[in-house]
Write a protein that holds these residues in place. Structure first.
Motif, PDB file in Angstrom:
ATOM      1  N   LEU A  51      70.321   6.890   6.945  1.00  0.00           N
ATOM      2  CA  LEU A  51      70.406   8.415   6.600  1.00  0.00           C
ATOM      3  C   LEU A  51      72.172   8.892   6.779  1.00  0.00           C
ATOM      4  O   LEU A  51      73.157   8.236   6.468  1.00  0.00           O
ATOM      5  N   ALA A  52      72.584   7.910   8.637  1.00  0.00           N
ATOM      6  CA  ALA A  52      73.338   7.659   8.660  1.00  0.00           C
ATOM      7  C   ALA A  52      75.501   6.794   8.249  1.00  0.00           C
ATOM      8  O   ALA A  52      75.737   7.424   7.567  1.00  0.00           O
ATOM      9  N   ALA A  53      73.563   5.741   7.895  1.00  0.00           N
ATOM     10  CA  ALA A  53      74.858   4.938   6.581  1.00  0.00           C
ATOM     11  C   ALA A  53      75.309   5.495   5.600  1.00  0.00           C
ATOM     12  O   ALA A  53      76.752   4.676   5.124  1.00  0.00           O
ATOM     13  N   GLN A  54      74.536   6.226   5.072  1.00  0.00           N
ATOM     14  CA  GLN A  54      74.824   6.448   3.458  1.00  0.00           C
ATOM     15  C   GLN A  54      75.768   7.636   3.743  1.00  0.00           C
ATOM     16  O   GLN A  54      76.416   8.343   2.602  1.00  0.00           O
ATOM     17  N   HIS A  60      77.286  11.736  12.451  1.00  0.00           N
ATOM     18  CA  HIS A  60      77.136  11.342  12.905  1.00  0.00           C
ATOM     19  C   HIS A  60      75.399  11.141  13.257  1.00  0.00           C
ATOM     20  O   HIS A  60      74.859  12.112  12.842  1.00  0.00           O
ATOM     21  N   GLU A  61      75.560  10.233  13.856  1.00  0.00           N
ATOM     22  CA  GLU A  61      74.166  10.014  13.856  1.00  0.00           C
ATOM     23  C   GLU A  61      73.069  10.618  14.900  1.00  0.00           C
ATOM     24  O   GLU A  61      71.846  10.838  14.139  1.00  0.00           O
ATOM     25  N   LYS A  62      73.576  11.448  15.739  1.00  0.00           N
ATOM     26  CA  LYS A  62      72.807  12.927  16.547  1.00  0.00           C
ATOM     27  C   LYS A  62      72.827  14.380  15.619  1.00  0.00           C
ATOM     28  O   LYS A  62      71.978  14.517  15.947  1.00  0.00           O
ATOM     29  N   GLU A  63      73.785  13.744  14.498  1.00  0.00           N
ATOM     30  CA  GLU A  63      73.770  15.161  13.549  1.00  0.00           C
ATOM     31  C   GLU A  63      72.238  15.221  12.291  1.00  0.00           C
ATOM     32  O   GLU A  63      71.719  15.391  11.921  1.00  0.00           O
TER      33      GLU A  63
END
Length: 105
Positions: free
Chosen positions: A10-13, A18-21
């Protein structure tokens, strides 16, 4: 796929998140699904499937090691029924690529 892989994908797309979000989004969605199922509600995700609970009645079981009869109490079981699109995709010879997860906000 495990939860952490879902968050990373999800973070890559969605590079603006941010990853935490992404972790918070995944946790919020899964938490709400758990709450609804615990309350006895049905959860339907169009194109994916529907989650529901089923009550398993109390019954007499058997200890496989000793053969002794044992009472099994009533309990809830999770039930998943895949949606039409998911069934078609699983049964096709060439499954399409997964649709991208996008954050609209």
């Amino acid at each position: 796929m495990v939860r952490s892989e879902l968050v990373l994908r999800l973070a890559a797309q969605n590079p603006h998140l941010h990853e935490k979000e992404c972790e918070a989004v995944v946790s919020a969605i899964l938490g709400r699904i758990q709450e609804a199922l615990a309350a006895g509600d049905r959860v339907e995700i169009r194109g994916f499937g529907a989650f529901s609970t089923k009550t398993m009645r109390a019954r007499q079981g058997r200890n496989p090691k000793t053969g002794e009869s044992v009472p099994v109490t009533e309990k809830k079981a999770l039930n998943f029924k895949p949606g039409k699109e998911m069934r078609q995709r699983l049964n096709s010879d060439t499954p399409d690529a997964l649709p991208e997860l996008r954050w609209a906000g």
